[in-house]
Design a protein around this motif. Structure first.
Motif, PDB file in Angstrom:
ATOM      1  N   GLN A 197       0.764  -1.344   0.085  1.00  0.00           N
ATOM      2  CA  GLN A 197      -0.140   0.095  -0.021  1.00  0.00           C
ATOM      3  C   GLN A 197       0.910   1.232   0.054  1.00  0.00           C
ATOM      4  O   GLN A 197       0.509   2.201  -0.941  1.00  0.00           O
ATOM      5  CB  GLN A 197      -0.769   0.062   1.197  1.00  0.00           C
ATOM      6  CG  GLN A 197      -2.294   0.507   1.294  1.00  0.00           C
ATOM      7  CD  GLN A 197      -3.069   0.499   2.342  1.00  0.00           C
ATOM      8  OE1 GLN A 197      -2.637  -0.353   3.444  1.00  0.00           O
ATOM      9  NE2 GLN A 197      -3.895   1.401   2.653  1.00  0.00           N
ATOM     10  N   PHE A 198       1.931   1.275   0.833  1.00  0.00           N
ATOM     11  CA  PHE A 198       2.888   2.332   0.820  1.00  0.00           C
ATOM     12  C   PHE A 198       3.611   2.433  -0.452  1.00  0.00           C
ATOM     13  O   PHE A 198       3.569   3.781  -0.923  1.00  0.00           O
ATOM     14  CB  PHE A 198       3.673   2.166   2.185  1.00  0.00           C
ATOM     15  CG  PHE A 198       4.601   3.511   2.427  1.00  0.00           C
ATOM     16  CD1 PHE A 198       4.254   4.474   3.094  1.00  0.00           C
ATOM     17  CD2 PHE A 198       6.003   3.403   1.718  1.00  0.00           C
ATOM     18  CE1 PHE A 198       5.087   5.804   3.343  1.00  0.00           C
ATOM     19  CE2 PHE A 198       6.904   4.511   1.946  1.00  0.00           C
ATOM     20  CZ  PHE A 198       6.173   5.561   2.797  1.00  0.00           C
ATOM     21  N   HIS A 199       4.188   1.500  -1.119  1.00  0.00           N
ATOM     22  CA  HIS A 199       4.625   1.570  -2.210  1.00  0.00           C
ATOM     23  C   HIS A 199       3.895   2.366  -3.249  1.00  0.00           C
ATOM     24  O   HIS A 199       4.160   3.193  -3.974  1.00  0.00           O
ATOM     25  CB  HIS A 199       5.099   0.358  -2.713  1.00  0.00           C
ATOM     26  CG  HIS A 199       6.481  -0.221  -2.227  1.00  0.00           C
ATOM     27  ND1 HIS A 199       6.666  -1.408  -2.140  1.00  0.00           N
ATOM     28  CD2 HIS A 199       7.347   0.439  -1.751  1.00  0.00           C
ATOM     29  CE1 HIS A 199       7.950  -1.697  -1.326  1.00  0.00           C
ATOM     30  NE2 HIS A 199       8.360  -0.530  -1.571  1.00  0.00           N
ATOM     31  N   ASN A 200       2.618   1.833  -3.353  1.00  0.00           N
ATOM     32  CA  ASN A 200       1.554   2.319  -4.304  1.00  0.00           C
ATOM     33  C   ASN A 200       1.612   3.771  -3.985  1.00  0.00           C
ATOM     34  O   ASN A 200       1.160   4.692  -5.277  1.00  0.00           O
ATOM     35  CB  ASN A 200       0.421   1.548  -4.368  1.00  0.00           C
ATOM     36  CG  ASN A 200       0.638   0.410  -4.947  1.00  0.00           C
ATOM     37  OD1 ASN A 200       1.308   0.020  -5.705  1.00  0.00           O
ATOM     38  ND2 ASN A 200      -0.279  -0.903  -4.649  1.00  0.00           N
ATOM     39  N   ALA A 201       1.290   4.201  -2.828  1.00  0.00           N
ATOM     40  CA  ALA A 201       0.883   5.461  -2.510  1.00  0.00           C
ATOM     41  C   ALA A 201       2.276   6.390  -2.843  1.00  0.00           C
ATOM     42  O   ALA A 201       1.902   7.533  -3.463  1.00  0.00           O
ATOM     43  CB  ALA A 201       0.821   5.580  -0.966  1.00  0.00           C
ATOM     44  N   LEU A 202       3.455   5.720  -2.595  1.00  0.00           N
ATOM     45  CA  LEU A 202       4.494   6.585  -3.191  1.00  0.00           C
ATOM     46  C   LEU A 202       4.612   6.696  -4.613  1.00  0.00           C
ATOM     47  O   LEU A 202       4.879   7.874  -5.155  1.00  0.00           O
ATOM     48  CB  LEU A 202       5.691   5.813  -2.657  1.00  0.00           C
ATOM     49  CG  LEU A 202       7.104   6.623  -2.423  1.00  0.00           C
ATOM     50  CD1 LEU A 202       7.221   7.511  -1.590  1.00  0.00           C
ATOM     51  CD2 LEU A 202       8.247   5.455  -2.175  1.00  0.00           C
ATOM     52  N   VAL A 213       0.503  11.993  -0.802  1.00  0.00           N
ATOM     53  CA  VAL A 213       1.110  12.163   0.381  1.00  0.00           C
ATOM     54  C   VAL A 213       0.149  11.863   1.686  1.00  0.00           C
ATOM     55  O   VAL A 213       0.555  11.192   2.593  1.00  0.00           O
ATOM     56  CB  VAL A 213       1.573  13.517   0.511  1.00  0.00           C
ATOM     57  CG1 VAL A 213       2.217  13.733   1.944  1.00  0.00           C
ATOM     58  CG2 VAL A 213       2.754  13.738  -0.681  1.00  0.00           C
ATOM     59  N   LYS A 214      -1.212  12.265   1.385  1.00  0.00           N
ATOM     60  CA  LYS A 214      -1.952  12.170   2.479  1.00  0.00           C
ATOM     61  C   LYS A 214      -2.100  10.647   2.760  1.00  0.00           C
ATOM     62  O   LYS A 214      -2.181  10.218   3.848  1.00  0.00           O
ATOM     63  CB  LYS A 214      -3.296  12.610   2.099  1.00  0.00           C
ATOM     64  CG  LYS A 214      -3.386  13.934   2.238  1.00  0.00           C
ATOM     65  CD  LYS A 214      -4.656  14.577   2.113  1.00  0.00           C
ATOM     66  CE  LYS A 214      -4.978  16.100   2.094  1.00  0.00           C
ATOM     67  NZ  LYS A 214      -5.876  16.677   1.352  1.00  0.00           N
ATOM     68  N   GLU A 215      -2.311   9.904   1.713  1.00  0.00           N
ATOM     69  CA  GLU A 215      -2.425   8.415   1.667  1.00  0.00           C
ATOM     70  C   GLU A 215      -1.260   7.811   2.614  1.00  0.00           C
ATOM     71  O   GLU A 215      -1.437   7.100   3.628  1.00  0.00           O
ATOM     72  CB  GLU A 215      -2.660   7.842   0.403  1.00  0.00           C
ATOM     73  CG  GLU A 215      -3.190   6.452   0.400  1.00  0.00           C
ATOM     74  CD  GLU A 215      -4.343   6.136   0.850  1.00  0.00           C
ATOM     75  OE1 GLU A 215      -5.324   6.975   0.740  1.00  0.00           O
ATOM     76  OE2 GLU A 215      -4.691   4.971   1.590  1.00  0.00           O
ATOM     77  N   ARG A 216      -0.282   8.156   2.180  1.00  0.00           N
ATOM     78  CA  ARG A 216       1.103   7.619   3.025  1.00  0.00           C
ATOM     79  C   ARG A 216       1.156   8.244   4.213  1.00  0.00           C
ATOM     80  O   ARG A 216       1.302   7.356   5.266  1.00  0.00           O
ATOM     81  CB  ARG A 216       2.410   8.339   2.218  1.00  0.00           C
ATOM     82  CG  ARG A 216       3.044   7.525   1.226  1.00  0.00           C
ATOM     83  CD  ARG A 216       3.799   8.329   0.111  1.00  0.00           C
ATOM     84  NE  ARG A 216       5.141   8.925   0.914  1.00  0.00           N
ATOM     85  CZ  ARG A 216       5.717  10.145   0.342  1.00  0.00           C
ATOM     86  NH1 ARG A 216       5.249  10.524  -0.732  1.00  0.00           N
ATOM     87  NH2 ARG A 216       6.580  10.594   1.041  1.00  0.00           N
ATOM     88  N   VAL A 217       0.729   9.146   4.678  1.00  0.00           N
ATOM     89  CA  VAL A 217       0.703   9.579   6.158  1.00  0.00           C
ATOM     90  C   VAL A 217      -0.498   8.870   6.895  1.00  0.00           C
ATOM     91  O   VAL A 217      -0.220   8.366   7.909  1.00  0.00           O
ATOM     92  CB  VAL A 217       0.133  11.207   6.123  1.00  0.00           C
ATOM     93  CG1 VAL A 217      -0.047  11.458   7.760  1.00  0.00           C
ATOM     94  CG2 VAL A 217       1.211  11.996   5.496  1.00  0.00           C
ATOM     95  N   LYS A 218      -1.563   8.541   6.135  1.00  0.00           N
ATOM     96  CA  LYS A 218      -2.603   7.781   6.726  1.00  0.00           C
ATOM     97  C   LYS A 218      -2.055   6.375   6.772  1.00  0.00           C
ATOM     98  O   LYS A 218      -2.220   5.670   8.124  1.00  0.00           O
ATOM     99  CB  LYS A 218      -3.740   7.644   5.694  1.00  0.00           C
ATOM    100  CG  LYS A 218      -4.939   7.432   6.143  1.00  0.00           C
ATOM    101  CD  LYS A 218      -6.213   7.078   5.237  1.00  0.00           C
ATOM    102  CE  LYS A 218      -6.447   5.811   4.987  1.00  0.00           C
ATOM    103  NZ  LYS A 218      -7.370   6.156   3.797  1.00  0.00           N
ATOM    104  N   ILE A 219      -1.334   5.787   5.998  1.00  0.00           N
ATOM    105  CA  ILE A 219      -0.854   4.365   6.178  1.00  0.00           C
ATOM    106  C   ILE A 219       0.062   4.410   7.261  1.00  0.00           C
ATOM    107  O   ILE A 219       0.107   3.505   8.069  1.00  0.00           O
ATOM    108  CB  ILE A 219      -0.117   4.083   4.720  1.00  0.00           C
ATOM    109  CG1 ILE A 219      -1.011   4.021   3.749  1.00  0.00           C
ATOM    110  CG2 ILE A 219       0.543   2.489   5.056  1.00  0.00           C
ATOM    111  CD1 ILE A 219      -0.368   3.785   2.255  1.00  0.00           C
ATOM    112  N   LEU A 220       0.968   5.390   7.242  1.00  0.00           N
ATOM    113  CA  LEU A 220       2.102   5.217   8.291  1.00  0.00           C
ATOM    114  C   LEU A 220       1.410   5.337   9.865  1.00  0.00           C
ATOM    115  O   LEU A 220       1.638   4.582  10.697  1.00  0.00           O
ATOM    116  CB  LEU A 220       2.973   6.607   8.118  1.00  0.00           C
ATOM    117  CG  LEU A 220       3.979   6.211   7.125  1.00  0.00           C
ATOM    118  CD1 LEU A 220       4.710   7.577   6.985  1.00  0.00           C
ATOM    119  CD2 LEU A 220       5.071   5.133   7.455  1.00  0.00           C
TER     120      LEU A 220
END
Lengths: 293, 1216
Positions: free
Chosen positions: B734-739, B744-751
């Motif tokens: 998920q993180f990769h794909n967000a990257l 960015v929002k998605e990444r923050v959300k995932i983290l």
């Protein structure tokens, strides 16, 4: 010339091509490395004689200068004789002069050329004076032809036998025996045919070989095959005088019109023996009509 | 002796050939029995159960059994398939010397030092008879091959023949009770079932061996008295026939040869001797240095012998079995027995040509080795090993059906080998001096030529060339140029096979085949483990050859394969299409049909004849792993695809050939992760991202998939993948794909969701998402991480794709040439297969590819050619010519020339002899004696006007000579062409000239004249008929009958000429109806062909009817009806008749009385009635009114009317 020597015969192909009428091939393949001086002269003779056979007389005359060896001078003489028939008197006189010169008079090539020139003059006596002793395959072969022309097959056969003793498989020996076989006719014609057939298997086809075969066929009464062969020859060289002459004869026998070939021959080779025969025959006819009337 | 196989071992005491397989058993003094394959030269098995020497061993002729007997008194029966001893027969009380199976009954005969011979039943495993009588060791005992006899030899100096008839009867009819009773009695007392029939005494010492003749009542024996004795027997007695002396020590073994009339013996004197069984003389002796011979064995079927000695054994042949043969076009000449035979391939006719040996002459090793044939001269050269190499030259008589048995006196000579090099020349090798003698058909030496290498055999290599063989190389030598044309290092070459166009040559060695060009440029080399026997070229340039047990092929590139197996060796003579012609060892011609599909297929592939390949794939059942492997190996996986059913192999081949669509189909079928993966890799390589995606989807390889979407810019799918990852709880994915998506929002959300709050905080704050950062900061409380100082954060965003999805430009895979070839073949071949997807652009590329390839080949070829030329040129300058001595000699002779020589007078030209001999005008004209010809014509036919004949005269003259260009630049030689040539015409005898006109041409002309008449082309017809009339005086025919025909022709043609002249005249006279009618009427009285007559009548009828001369018209009409005309004509004629009946009158008076017979004057066209005076043309026989006499005939335009003439002379037969 080529007896049982060891070592390769460098001029073999060149000579062969020349004898079999592949003159252009002979000229094209004349660059042979490491020839002895004698061989180089022979090579040059063959090349210039090839040019003469192709009708390039002027080239020969201008290429051979004063300093060239006797054989080449002789060849030049032949070119001069053939190129300007009107000056032939002077050519013949210088030829006679050379022949009388004891230092060069015995030169084989000079004698050969003398033989050819006197043969054109139809002076067989003079011809044989210089050639009868033979000495080279060329001279013997010339003798064979002279005797055939003189209708003395038995003499021709003697010359041929000498050639056979020297080298039975020599191209000239084979050719000469084909000529003689044709001259005596009968069953010998078949042998002549086989000789030409052998040539055609061994070497590239030339007009000379094709004509040889065709003449054999005509002598055997097989005019259809002769016509095929002659047309093949015509494809190779549309102006070859013998091809045209034989085609005229052949067309007559197969019942086709010969006039086109005859007119072509008249145009390109007005001096050809067939042309001469035709015109003399016409005169002859008129004369005969007068005579009988 | 030709040694085929040799072993090194302990002393060999017993030997036995397997009747079918190439096996031999050897029993050794050490107790071991070896089983060898003598063809392959391998030890198959060894049997080691006897203690002490094994002296006897024998194969059963049908069961997988053999028997052995040894010094341990044991007879063992073995099964060689199971590799074990089946059972042991015990009974003998001393060494066992020989054992032998009966050919029919389940018996074994054994001879032993216990002085007995025993017969055992190996089925019941009992001794059935004991033969006693010898009073010393029995050295050998054997069954008769047909009769109920046993022969034995013993050291008691006798040979005994035993009758075992009673034993056989007991076995054959065991059910007979009474017999059995008596037999049981006799069994008890022994010796009754086998009685001594003859005791052969004559040897002075112990006899070691005795053997029956396979068919005749003969026995041969060998003894310690060093003699071999021959015995004969009949029903009642046996006697000594002869003694063969020669061995220097004890004779160990002796036997008759199975096929030839010879006896073979061997001895402790270390020699094997061959004897003529009829003449009882020694033929050959073979010696060994150190080894005494102990045993001999003869193969029951084949021409093979084996001998055992102190240190092993040898398998050998006495002579070669390869028939000598020579091929010439459609025919094969070969030597068989003592005859030269001829075989015609097209008709498969086989006939005897001439005998080449007198009957009864010894044949061993003198049979022809090679044969060379000259078709034009019908001559055969036969070489044999006689006198250390010699040849015989035979000229086959023309009527070669020669049933006669008279041996020609051949021309002979000695020489290593002799071979024709031209029509009438052959070369003979003189080994000692390493030179060849070129001879003519009279066997005279024409030329001698030293050879460039030490040569031990010569072969034909094109006219005038020789292929010289030495131990380790061959060269092609031009005898005329004395030049080496080519040279090649080879193993010892045995046979040389030229392709029919003489462009390629196959050099056969024992185990090697070398294919080379005519200049000996190596093309390929093949190695065989088994002996190479023979070979021939097929029409496509494939070399077909045989080994001992296979027919194989060899393609020009060196690929080879088996066509079929062979039971017995054959010698291929010719290959024609699917048929192999061969000679077998008995010298019989056979035609074997083979399946050529495989090698033709491979050849087509090799030659890039894809259309052929395609059609073969479609039409024939080519398949098998071998073929697929071959195609793969040769780089044609795409072709192999067409053969394969198995999906896995298909998939592999598809990948290899880059055929993605096939690969996808196969992968779907297989549906395995590994295959999808490999498909993905290949698709990626080609840039087919759709397939890559598909493959990744199938394998659920999300990481690769997301990366693929990233690089293809497919953001939709990428975000979809991110959702999938979310569903699947794959945080990393998920993180990769967000990257990848730059979300960015998605990444923050995932983290954040993953619990990495500090990371989430940093990410949010760096990207300026302050509200989230604040929220996170509050959540983190004290643990808010400090942001790195001194670094300028940059936005990590993947670049926005310019375009998305779709395939990349596809890599053009090696699909290239072949697919294109296949497809175009498809299109060309089958019109209805239009569904082939034509991609023109692609095809264009393919063609270019093809072109390139060809170009490259051309360039290569040119380069090669260039090299060759260079080589040649290099070859020229080796050494300077040594000038032949002849150059000097002519000077001497030339000096003498002028004095002695007298020019002979000219001879007589052929044309002169023609004109002297002939009284035929045509021949005179051909000879050029026009005046004589004219005089002859004048005398014979009264011809005076020669002008129309001019062209004929000239043609005859011109056609009488052909022209031969002889010596260059010399005048040409005209050659007289003679008539009636035949092969047997003798030279120098002149025949009459060949003429350009012959009778058959006239016949042709006549026909076209008729045709022109029918079609109404009267001028043309007249021209033709006249030309016939003008040619006839110059035609020559052979027979009297033809003379008559010529004369008839004159009359026929004359009638037409006259008629046509009148008809043409009539047409001119439009204004004179009377004359018109008359001429029309006269025309009907010319002697015409019926159809022409009908037309003439029709026209006359019409003319008269129109002129109201009804009576005359009706006369024509009636005459017309008599000729049974076609309906329309008949109808018209009847109408005329009817009209005339009403009014039988003539309007005008005509000079025409049809009741009175008449001829028409040729110039005035008036009727000359019977009885009136007339004159005629001496040539064409046209008639004229008397006042025309002395004029030139108007019909033929040649002769003078009324002139005296002796008549047409047109055949030599008239003169005789």
């Amino acid at each position: 010339m080529s007896a049982m020597g060891a070592g390769p015969d460098h001029l073999f192909n060149l000579r062969n091509n020349f004898y079999l009428g592949a003159y252009q091939t002979a000229i094209n393949n004349s660059e042979i490395a490491n020839l002895s001086p004698e061989n180089a002269v022979e090579r040059d003779c063959l090349v210039f004689r090839s040019y003469i056979a192709l009708g390039s007389y002027q080239l020969v005359i201008s290429e051979i200068d004063e300093s060239a060896a006797t054989p080449l001078q002789a060849v030049k003489l032949l070119a001069m004789y053939l190129s300007t028939p009107q000056n032939k008197e002077s050519t013949i006189s210088s030829l006679k002069e050379w022949l009388a010169d004891s230092t060069i008079g015995n030169n084989d090539t000079l004698r050969l050329i003398a033989g050819i020139i006197f043969m054109h003059e139809e002076d067989y006596n003079e011809t044989l004076k210089h050639t009868h002793a033979g000495g080279t395959m060329d001279l013997y072969a010339l003798n064979v032809q002279i005797f055939i022309k003189m209708h003395r097959a038995e003499y021709a056969e003697k010359q041929l036998r000498v050639m056979q003793q020297i080298d039975e498989d020599h191209t000239l020996t084979q050719l000469a025996s084909a000529w003689l076989n044709l001259a005596v006719g009968g069953s010998k014609i078949q042998e002549a045919y086989l000789i030409f057939e052998d040539f055609s298997e061994k070497y590239p086809m030339t007009c000379l070989i094709l004509n040889g075969k065709a003449v054999c066929c005509m002598q055997m009464g097989n005019f259809d095959e002769a016509e095929t062969l002659l047309l093949e020859a015509l494809n190779k060289d549309a102006k070859d005088p013998e091809t045209l002459a034989n085609l005229v004869v052949c067309s007559l026998h197969v019942g086709k019109s010969s006039s086109r070939h005859l007119s072509q021959l008249k145009l390109s080779h007005p001096e050809h023996i067939l042309v001469k025969r035709v015109s003399s025959a016409e005169d002859n006819f008129e004369r005969a009509v007068q005579l009988v009337a | 002796m030709l040694t085929k196989f040799e072993t090194k071992s302990n002393r060999v005491k017993g030997l036995s050939f397997h009747p079918k397989r190439p096996w031999i058993l050897a029993s050794l003094h050490s107790g071991v029995i070896q089983l060898w394959d003598y063809r392959m030269g391998t030890l198959i098995d060894r049997f080691d159960e006897h203690e002490g020497p094994v002296r006897g061993v024998h194969f059963h002729n049908s069961q997988p059994l053999f028997v052995s007997g040894g010094d341990d008194y044991k007879i063992k029966v073995w099964n060689y398939k199971n590799h074990r001893c089946l059972f042991t027969l015990l009974g003998h009380l001393d060494y066992i010397r020989t054992v032998q199976f009966h050919h029919e009954y389940p018996w074994i005969v054994s001879a032993s030092d216990d002085q007995t011979i025993r017969i055992w039943n190996w089925q019941s495993r009992t001794c059935v008879s004991v033969l006693t009588g010898h009073n010393h060791y029995v050295m050998c005992a054997s069954f008769h091959p047909k009769e109920d006899l046993v022969v034995s030899a013993s050291l008691d100096q006798t040979v005994r023949v035993w009758d075992i008839g009673a034993l056989r009867k007991k076995t054959v009819s065991p059910a007979d009770d009474i017999m059995r009773l008596t037999q049981m009695n006799s069994d008890l007392f022994g010796g009754v079932d086998a009685i001594v029939k003859y005791v052969l005494e004559g040897h002075d010492r112990g006899v070691n061996w005795a053997a029956f003749h396979p068919t005749l009542p003969l026995i041969v024996s060998g003894a310690d008295d060093r003699q071999v004795k021959l015995w004969r027997m009949n029903e009642t007695k046996a006697w000594e026939v002869d003694t063969l002396r020669g061995h220097m020590n004890n004779v160990s073994s002796v036997m008759f040869h199975a096929k030839q009339d010879i006896i073979v013996s061997n001895s402790e004197d270390k020699s094997i001797r061959v004897w003529d069984a009829t003449k009882r003389t020694g033929l050959q002796t073979f010696r060994r240095e150190h080894d005494r011979f102990w045993i001999l064995a003869v193969h029951p079927e084949m021409n093979l012998l084996a001998a055992g000695h102190d240190s092993g054994m040898i398998v050998f042949k006495l002579e070669r079995e390869r028939p000598a043969f020579a091929l010439s076009g459609d025919s094969l000449f070969y030597a068989k027995d003592r005859f030269l035979r001829y075989y015609e391939y097209s008709t498969q006719r086989d006939s005897q040509v001439i005998p080449i040996r007198r009957p009864g002459t010894p044949s061993l090793n003198q049979s022809p080795r090679t044969l060379s044939y000259s078709p034009t001269e019908n001559a055969v050269l036969i070489c044999s090993d006689l006198d250390g190499g010699s040849y015989e030259l035979y000229i086959i008589p023309k009527d070669s059906v020669g049933r006669s048995d008279v041996v020609q006196d051949a021309k002979r000579g000695t020489g290593g080998s002799a071979v024709f090099i031209a029509r009438n020349r052959f070369a003979v090798l003189e080994k000692s001096t390493s030179q060849v003698l070129v001879k003519n058909l009279k066997n005279e030496v024409v030329k001698k030529s030293p050879l460039p290498i030490p040569t031990d055999a010569i072969f034909y290599a094109g006219t005038g060339n020789l292929l010289c063989r030495s131990e380790d190389k061959v060269v092609i030598f031009d005898l005329q140029q004395r030049l080496v044309l080519g040279e090649l290092q080879t193993p010892f070459v045995r046979y040389v096979v030229w392709s029919s166009d003489m462009e390629s040559v196959a050099l056969l060695s024992k185990h090697t085949i070398i294919i080379a060009s005519k200049k000996l440029v190596l093309q390929c080399t093949l190695h065989e483990t088994i002996r190479v026997k023979s070979g021939a070229w097929d029409d496509n340039g494939v070399f077909i050859y045989t080994t001992l047990n296979h027919i194989k092929y060899c393609l020009p590139n060196g690929d080879s394969g088996i066509i079929r197996t062979l039971d017995v060796p054959i010698y291929i003579t010719k290959v024609s299409g699917n048929t192999i012609f061969c000679l077998d060892r008995d010298g019989k011609n056979k035609a074997i049909t083979i399946n050529a599909t495989e090698y033709i297929f491979k050849l087509s592939l090799l030659r890039k004849r894809y259309d052929h390949v395609m059609s073969m794939i479609k039409n024939s059942q080519l398949c098998g792993q071998a073929m697929i492997a071959y195609l793969q190996q040769k780089g044609f996986p795409e072709v192999a695809l067409h053969f394969v059913e198995d999906e896995r192999i298909r998939f592999n081949l598809a990948l290899e050939s880059g055929n993605i669509s096939v690969a996808v189909a196969s992968a779907t079928q297989i549906n395995e992760k590994d295959h999808w993966y490999r498909l993905g890799v290949e698709a990626l390589r080609q840039g087919n991202s759709g397939i890559v995606e598909f493959a990744y989807q199938q394998t659920k390889n999300f990481e690769r998939l997301s990366f693929l979407y990233l690089i293809t810019g497919n953001l939709d799918k990428l975000s979809k993948l991110m959702k999938i990852a979310e569903v699947k709880n794959n945080v990393m994915g998920q993180f990769h794909n967000a990257l990848y998506l730059g979300d960015v929002k998605e990444r923050v959300k995932i983290l954040e969701n993953a619990g990495h709050l500090p990371l989430a905080y940093i990410t949010a704050s760096v990207h300026g998402l302050n509200d989230i950062a604040e929220r996170l900061a509050t959540e983190l409380g004290d643990n808010v991480p400090s942001l790195p100082e001194g670094k300028t954060p940059s936005l990590l965003m993947p670049p926005t794709p310019i375009m998305c999805g779709g395939d990349w430009p596809l890599l053009r895979v090696m699909k290239g040439i072949f697919e294109g070839g296949l497809e175009s073949a498809d299109r060309g071949g089958t019109v209805d297969e239009e569904d082939v997807e034509g991609d023109w652009g692609e095809e264009l590329d393919i063609n270019v590819d093809g072109m390139e390839n060809r170009d490259i080949e051309d360039i290569l070829a040119a380069a090669e050619a260039g090299e060759e030329e260079n080589d040649e040129e290099g070859g020229w300058g080796l050494e300077d010519l040594v000038l032949p001595p002849e150059l000097d000699t002519p000077k001497a002779s030339a000096n003498a020339r002028s004095s002695v020589f007298v020019t002979p007078p000219q001879g007589m030209p052929v044309s002169q002899s023609w004109s002297q001999k002939s009284s035929l005008a045509a021949e005179q004209a051909a000879a050029g004696s026009f005046d004589t010809a004219m005089r002859l014509l004048h005398r014979q036919l009264g011809i005076k006007n020669f002008t129309p004949l001019k062209s004929m005269f000239l043609d005859l003259f011109n056609g009488s000579h052909s022209y031969l260009r002889a010596f260059s630049s010399c005048p040409v030689v005209p050659l007289a062409i003679e008539r009636g040539w035949s092969e047997s015409s003798s030279p120098n005898v002149r025949s009459p000239p060949a003429l350009v006109y012959d009778f058959s041409q006239l016949d042709e002309k006549l026909k076209s004249g008729y045709k022109a008449t029918t079609t109404g082309k009267f001028t043309e017809a007249l021209r033709l008929f006249l030309s016939i009339l003008h040619t006839i005086p110059l035609v020559v025919v052979e027979t009297r009958r033809e003379v008559d025909e010529v004369k008839e022709l004159i009359v026929i043609v004359k009638e037409y000429v006259l008629g046509l002249q009148m008809e043409l005249k009539r047409r001119e006279m439009k204004d004179d109806p009377v004359r018109q009618q008359e001429l029309a009427a006269y025309f009907t009285h010319c002697n015409l062909q019926t159809p022409h007559l009908r037309l003439a009548l029709l026209s006359a009828m019409g003319v008269c009817y129109k002129a109201k001369n009804l009576a005359t018209a009706s006369n024509f009409a009636r005459r017309l009806l008599e000729t049974s005309p076609v309906d329309s004509q008949a109808k018209m004629a009847r109408q005329v008749v009817q009209a005339a009946e009403r009014n039988m009158t003539d309007e005008t008076k005509l000079n025409y009385d049809f009741r009175n017979p008449f001829v028409v004057c040729g110039s005035t066209y008036v009727p000359i009635y019977r009885g009136q005076k007339d004159v005629s043309c001496p040539y064409c026989t046209a008639r004229f009114v008397p006042n025309q006499e002395g004029n030139i005939c108007t019909v033929c335009d040649l002769a003078v009317i009324g002139a005296d003439a002796s008549g047409l002379l047109c055949s030599p037969s008239q003169v005789r």
